[in-house]
Design an enzyme around this catalytic site. Structure first.
Site, mmCIF file in Angstrom:
data_model
loop_
_atom_site.group_PDB
_atom_site.id
_atom_site.type_symbol
_atom_site.label_atom_id
_atom_site.label_comp_id
_atom_site.label_asym_id
_atom_site.label_seq_id
_atom_site.Cartn_x
_atom_site.Cartn_y
_atom_site.Cartn_z
ATOM 1 C CB CYS A 92 -4.579 -1.229 4.358
ATOM 2 S SG CYS A 92 -3.645 -1.173 5.914
ATOM 3 C CD GLU B 134 -2.614 1.246 2.639
ATOM 4 O OE1 GLU B 134 -3.676 1.880 2.632
ATOM 5 O OE2 GLU B 134 -2.159 0.672 3.648
ATOM 6 C CE LYS C 237 -7.276 1.878 3.614
ATOM 7 N NZ LYS C 237 -6.028 2.404 4.210
#
Length: 324
Positions: free
Chosen positions: A189, A58, A148
């Site tokens: 994440c 990431e 995300k």
């Protein structure tokens, strides 16, 4: 560099074994340096380890700092964009070009970690910044683009305070892509904390692998990083693959005073977990490449022996995808 390799079967060219390489490397404040590092790791993933798919960390081209994201952000291409001459001329992102060229050069799938993405509104109401993962097939074509979904906004007393929403906007897609090995889902994440997202990828799209580029920190990393991966793997009877940055130790007081952005210390520990919930391959915080062969026949064995996929009580509960 640290390297651990686990093989659950002998590598071969058929669609029952997927060799993945997790590229865990340190990230600096210099974009050009980070791009060269990524390029070198992708080359090693193929040439040294014979990877079919490489996974980057990431935010690999920028400091992990909310104030840095707008400065390092790039306008990224879209799903379906490729590297023919006409299309390539329209791609301004150096990160995207690097990933697309490496995928084609090395004949390799690339889950491109994530980079800050700038989207300029066509309606003239400003711009948005996203934390975005591009997935590229071996022909150099973008096959998935995951912004995300769940922003990392946390405040742990005595631990860490971080609010991605200071500069980032959330995405709204359930992201996955089709391969000869089966459907593969993508999150970034903090997305791994949300079981519903992973359940959608498994139940609606029958994903066999869930990939989460990440950068957990020194508070949540030792507490939850491995546990969350094992939970999502067992919940969904999928392989779970995570790629982290390597750890860069905190700056000295003098260095910190002159640094433009605050330091972020990543936990590292890029890992592969099997559908049974065991650790197939992992590493520590140091830079290196983690290689594992994902045995998809083993996945089918797990799913058939404990058939939760067909035992759900849809007469009692259901999981709906609201956003398309």
């Amino acid at each position: 560099s640290s390297l651990r390799m686990a093989s659950t079967s002998s590598p071969n060219e058929d669609s029952s074994t997927l060799r993945v390489a997790l590229c865990q490397f340190p990230v600096t404040h210099h974009k050009a340096t980070n791009e060269q590092t990524a390029k070198d790791y992708l080359r090693r993933a193929k040439q040294d380890h014979g990877a079919t798919m490489a996974v980057l960390p990431e935010i690999w081209n920028s400091p992990y700092a909310t104030a840095a994201f707008p400065e390092y952000a790039e306008e990224l291409p879209s799903i379906g964009d490729t590297l023919d001459d006409e299309a390539e001329a329209k791609i301004s992102s150096s990160a995207a070009k690097l990933l697309m060229q490496a995928a084609r050069e090395h004949d390799m799938w690339i889950v491109g970690g994530s980079v800050p993405e700038r989207e300029i509104s066509s309606s003239g109401d400003g711009e948005k910044i996203y934390n975005t993962c591009l997935v590229i097939n071996p022909q150099g074509t973008i096959v998935a683009k995951h912004r995300k979904v769940h922003l990392f906004d946390i405040d742990v007393p005595g631990g860490i305070t971080f609010f991605e929403s200071e500069t980032l906007s959330p995405g709204s897609t359930v992201s996955h892509f089709t391969t000869p090995y089966g459907e593969i889902g993508v999150g970034v994440c903090y997305d791994i904390r949300f079981a519903e997202y992973a359940l959608l990828l498994r139940q609606k799209y029958n994903c066999v692998v869930l990939v989460y580029p990440g950068a957990f920190n020194m508070t949540t990393g030792p507490a939850h990083w491995e546990m969350l991966q094992r939970a999502r793997a067992i919940d969904n009877q999928c392989y779970v693959v995570t790629g982290s940055q390597a750890r860069v130790e905190p700056l000295s007081d003098d260095e910190a005073a002159s640094s433009k952005y605050p330091h972020y210390t990543a936990w590292g520990h890029s890992t592969v977990v099997s559908p049974w919930g065991d650790i197939v391959a992992t590493t520590d915080e140091k830079e290196g490449i983690v290689v594992a062969d994902l045995d998809l026949a083993r996945l089918e064995q797990v799913r058939s022996s404990i058939p939760i996929g067909v035992q759900r009580r849809s007469d009692i509960y259901s999981l709906d995808q609201v956003s398309k």
